[in-house]
Motif scaffolding. Structure first.
Motif, short mmCIF file in Angstrom:
data_model
loop_
_atom_site.label_atom_id
_atom_site.label_comp_id
_atom_site.label_asym_id
_atom_site.label_seq_id
_atom_site.Cartn_x
_atom_site.Cartn_y
_atom_site.Cartn_z
N ILE A 25 0.80 -1.32 -0.04
CA ILE A 25 0.16 0.16 -0.19
C ILE A 25 0.92 1.41 -0.01
O ILE A 25 0.53 2.18 -0.72
CB ILE A 25 -1.00 -0.05 1.17
CG1 ILE A 25 -2.02 -1.19 0.73
CG2 ILE A 25 -1.56 1.43 1.26
CD1 ILE A 25 -3.04 -1.47 2.41
N GLU A 26 1.98 1.16 0.66
CA GLU A 26 2.83 2.28 0.93
C GLU A 26 3.42 2.77 -0.67
O GLU A 26 3.60 3.76 -1.06
CB GLU A 26 3.94 2.01 1.73
CG GLU A 26 4.76 3.36 1.86
CD GLU A 26 5.90 3.55 3.06
OE1 GLU A 26 6.37 4.48 3.37
OE2 GLU A 26 6.05 2.66 3.56
N CYS A 27 4.04 1.72 -1.07
CA CYS A 27 4.36 1.95 -2.48
C CYS A 27 3.43 2.24 -3.51
O CYS A 27 3.60 3.38 -4.30
CB CYS A 27 4.81 0.42 -3.13
SG CYS A 27 6.36 -0.19 -2.33
N ASP A 28 2.00 2.01 -3.51
CA ASP A 28 0.94 2.51 -4.47
C ASP A 28 0.86 4.09 -4.04
O ASP A 28 0.49 4.79 -4.90
CB ASP A 28 -0.12 1.58 -4.28
CG ASP A 28 -1.31 1.79 -5.41
OD1 ASP A 28 -0.67 1.74 -6.39
OD2 ASP A 28 -2.49 2.03 -5.01
N ARG A 29 0.79 4.41 -2.73
CA ARG A 29 0.44 5.43 -2.34
C ARG A 29 1.42 6.75 -2.84
O ARG A 29 1.41 7.76 -3.17
CB ARG A 29 0.17 5.58 -0.76
CG ARG A 29 -1.18 4.92 -0.54
CD ARG A 29 -1.53 5.29 1.04
NE ARG A 29 -1.89 6.63 1.35
CZ ARG A 29 -1.78 7.33 2.49
NH1 ARG A 29 -1.60 6.10 3.72
NH2 ARG A 29 -2.20 8.43 2.57
N ARG A 30 2.95 6.00 -2.79
CA ARG A 30 3.72 6.80 -3.02
C ARG A 30 4.26 6.56 -4.52
O ARG A 30 5.54 7.05 -4.92
CB ARG A 30 5.06 6.59 -2.10
CG ARG A 30 4.54 7.10 -0.76
CD ARG A 30 5.55 6.63 0.10
NE ARG A 30 6.74 7.73 0.11
CZ ARG A 30 7.88 7.81 0.79
NH1 ARG A 30 8.05 6.61 1.92
NH2 ARG A 30 8.78 8.45 0.89
N ARG A 31 3.58 6.11 -5.19
CA ARG A 31 3.80 5.93 -6.80
C ARG A 31 4.91 5.29 -7.35
O ARG A 31 5.44 5.92 -8.15
CB ARG A 31 3.28 7.09 -7.57
CG ARG A 31 1.72 7.54 -7.05
CD ARG A 31 1.32 8.56 -7.98
NE ARG A 31 1.83 9.81 -7.38
CZ ARG A 31 1.41 10.66 -6.37
NH1 ARG A 31 0.15 10.14 -5.62
NH2 ARG A 31 1.91 11.93 -5.71
N VAL A 32 5.35 4.13 -6.46
CA VAL A 32 6.46 3.55 -7.23
C VAL A 32 6.24 1.81 -7.57
O VAL A 32 5.26 1.37 -6.71
CB VAL A 32 7.65 3.73 -6.14
CG1 VAL A 32 8.44 4.95 -6.24
CG2 VAL A 32 7.28 2.94 -4.77
N PRO A 33 6.69 1.55 -8.61
CA PRO A 33 6.32 0.06 -8.76
C PRO A 33 7.13 -0.80 -7.81
O PRO A 33 8.03 -0.44 -7.41
CB PRO A 33 6.68 -0.31 -10.11
CG PRO A 33 7.88 0.87 -10.56
CD PRO A 33 7.46 1.94 -9.53
N ARG A 34 6.56 -2.26 -7.78
CA ARG A 34 7.35 -3.10 -6.69
C ARG A 34 8.20 -4.07 -7.51
O ARG A 34 7.65 -5.02 -8.33
CB ARG A 34 6.24 -3.78 -5.86
CG ARG A 34 5.66 -2.86 -4.89
CD ARG A 34 4.55 -3.58 -4.05
NE ARG A 34 3.27 -3.71 -4.88
CZ ARG A 34 2.96 -5.22 -5.19
NH1 ARG A 34 3.91 -6.17 -4.72
NH2 ARG A 34 1.87 -5.27 -5.93
N GLY A 35 9.52 -3.77 -7.58
CA GLY A 35 10.66 -4.63 -8.44
C GLY A 35 10.91 -5.63 -7.49
O GLY A 35 11.74 -5.27 -6.22
N VAL A 36 11.11 -6.98 -7.71
CA VAL A 36 11.44 -7.95 -6.71
C VAL A 36 13.26 -7.66 -6.28
O VAL A 36 13.99 -7.59 -7.12
CB VAL A 36 11.63 -9.09 -7.25
CG1 VAL A 36 12.32 -10.21 -6.47
CG2 VAL A 36 10.14 -9.77 -7.65
N GLY A 37 13.37 -7.15 -5.00
CA GLY A 37 14.56 -6.93 -4.68
C GLY A 37 15.18 -5.46 -5.02
O GLY A 37 16.27 -5.13 -4.59
#
Length: 540
Positions: free
Chosen positions: A325-337
């Motif tokens: 959720i924090e990544c989505d709210r701060r608009r960054v994609p979630r890349g493994v590692g």
């Protein structure tokens, strides 16, 4: 991206109580300032905060190098009248205006900020204006004095209600009322999960679709929508930037409007999952036999513990929802590692460890580069309920339902035709059911990726046939050895894989045609080995 080195642009910034002016910025810097608006900053200071998310080698490293001077309205008007190209960022009214011969930008676009000597485009920079920002391009300077064409309609999300005590109390109340109802008692839902599911849907739907006074008459569902596409596009722009070699930088969380900023699709999906988690936990705790009836307050406190635990526990074996959720709210994609500047931790890869899919195992090996993870939200549509849909309006949802029904009808028609002709044997039919195109996959040097899809189909067939676990593991190990092998041991690993495929065909006759075809492809790859790019002599 400029055509002439001496191209200059006047940039004007209008805040609530002051004017800022830069009378001779290069076009690349002006374009970067436009891109900063994608983050919906409230003023010039906040815009400078996101400079690291958009900065490319075409502009200064630090935002402080942008020469903006405070001035007055008359000086701005005089300067714009003599400017060949200008940009105005109106934070007060949330408007972006351009004039003179400044190029058209559009609301959603990506620009290559550097083009090298060979013509290769590098360093992408994305512009994705928030839907509540007005865009006026190629206008006269007089437009600055005009009001907005429509009210600012920015979604405001009250997360204290969506995630807090109000939501917990509502769910607890609705569950307890349901358990006391005649419909619940006659359904047998206490002991039957299938019978309980319609009640889960009803509680969830009623929570989302009931207007509330503390939301100004809005329904909680309305808070989930309004800007998901914009947020997702900004996040996608950061992924493109990272894949080109840029840093992964999170948007600030200390802005005044961060707490009530609109949702992206990932937070929306996780909110759906949280609600279902809480409702299911409520059924469990509310129907325990031989226990005294629980009060709403005690029930809501219990659900609060469930919520907190769920937010911090791995989601489907991966990262916890709180991180997602924090990544989505701060608009960054979630890349493994992938490390993210401004956020502790990185996306977990543990959800791939026990997967039997060879494609997933190749992803875990880094064959395709960094693996980016996101929730597509298809499970929100499975109940055929508008309340849970990712589509904002009922009209759009009904149109989508109609299209889906037409697609399903066509699929049923084709399947019926296939079944009617199933007795006819096509000697040229493919051995593979899930691979319709036999041509090589673009960029699949050596055909390993094509083989991976075929091995995945064999694994799927083994799982459907309740095959021995060792057979699935052995196949994956042999294929992994083959695809990882170098020129010196490729023939040995190929022989092991072929022998494994032959053994499987002997044990499971339905795999015979696929086993034979895949063995022939392995032989073909040995005759035409993959080219090692490190052995090529490049002319530069």
């Amino acid at each position: 991206m400029t055509e002439k080195e001496d191209d200059v642009t006047t940039v004007v910034v209008l805040e609530h109580s002051r004017w800022l002016l830069a009378d001779a910025l290069d076009v690349d810097t002006a374009m970067t300032l436009i891109a900063l608006v994608s983050e919906d900053p409230a003023d010039w200071t906040e815009a400078m905060d996101v400079w690291p998310r958009y900065r490319t080698p075409a502009v200064a490293e630090f935002a402080s190098s942008v020469p903006m001077d405070e001035t007055d309205r008359e000086s701005v008007a005089t300067k714009l009248r003599s400017s060949e190209a200008w940009v105005a960022i109106d934070f007060r009214s949330k408007r972006l205006l351009t004039g003179g011969n400044f190029q058209e930008v559009g609301r959603d676009a990506t620009f290559a900020m550097v083009v090298d000597e060979s013509g290769k485009q590098q360093f992408p920079m994305s512009v994705h204006l928030p839907p509540w920002w007005e865009l006026h391009e190629l206008v006269t300077a007089d437009e600055l004095d005009q009001p907005r064409q429509s009210p600012i309609d920015k979604p405001v999300v009250d997360r204290n209600i969506l995630f807090g005590d109000v939501m917990l109390m509502e769910l607890a109340t609705r569950v307890l009322e349901t358990i006391k109802s005649d419909a619940w008692r006659t359904s047998g839902a206490s002991d039957n999960e299938q019978a309980r599911y319609p009640f889960t849907v009803a509680v969830h739907r009623d929570w989302l679709m009931t207007p509330r006074e503390d939301l100004g008459g809005r329904m909680p569902r309305e808070l989930l929508h309004g800007a998901t596409q914009w947020s997702d596009r900004v996040t996608w722009g950061q992924r493109i930037r990272f894949e080109d070699g840029g840093p992964m930088v999170a948007a600030p969380r200390d802005w005044d409007g961060f707490a009530t900023a609109p949702m992206g699709s990932q937070e929306m999906c996780l909110y759906f999952d949280l609600c279902r988690e809480l409702i299911n936990a409520a059924w469990f705790h509310g129907t325990k036999p031989n226990e005294s009836p629980i009060t709403v307050n005690a029930f809501s406190k219990l659900l609060c513990d469930v919520k907190d635990n769920w937010l911090e526990s791995p989601f489907e074996g991966g990262s916890p929802p709180s991180f997602m959720i924090e990544c989505d709210r701060r608009r960054v994609p979630r890349g493994v590692g992938v490390a993210i500047e401004g956020i502790d931790g990185a996306e977990s890869e543990s959800h791939l460890v026990d997967c039997d899919c060879p494609i997933c195992q190749m992803m875990a090996d880094g064959i395709f580069g960094v693996g980016f993870t996101r929730i597509d939200g298809h499970h929100l549509e499975l109940d055929d309920e508008f309340a849970f849909s990712m589509l904002a309006t009922r009209t759009a949802w009904e149109e989508q339902q109609k299209e889906d029904a037409e697609i399903q009808a066509e699929m049923d028609r084709r399947w019926a035709k296939h079944e009617a002709n199933s007795d006819a044997v096509d000697p040229f039919a493919s051995a593979w059911t899930g691979i319709g195109d036999d041509r090589p996959i673009l960029g699949d040097n050596g055909g390993v990726l094509k083989m991976a899809f075929m091995v995945a189909e064999v694994v799927s067939e083994l799982e459907t046939s309740d095959a021995c676990r060792d057979d699935i593991t052995s196949l994956n190990e042999c294929f992994a050895h083959y695809r990882r092998s170098g020129a010196d041991d490729r023939r040995e690993s190929a022989s092991e894989l072929k022998a494994n495929l032959k053994t499987l065909a002997d044990r499971y006759p339905q795999l015979t045609s696929r086993s034979v075809d895949l063995q022939s492809r392995i032989d073909e790859s040995l005759r035409n080995p993959a080219i090692d790019e490190n052995d090529l002599d490049f002319p530069f």
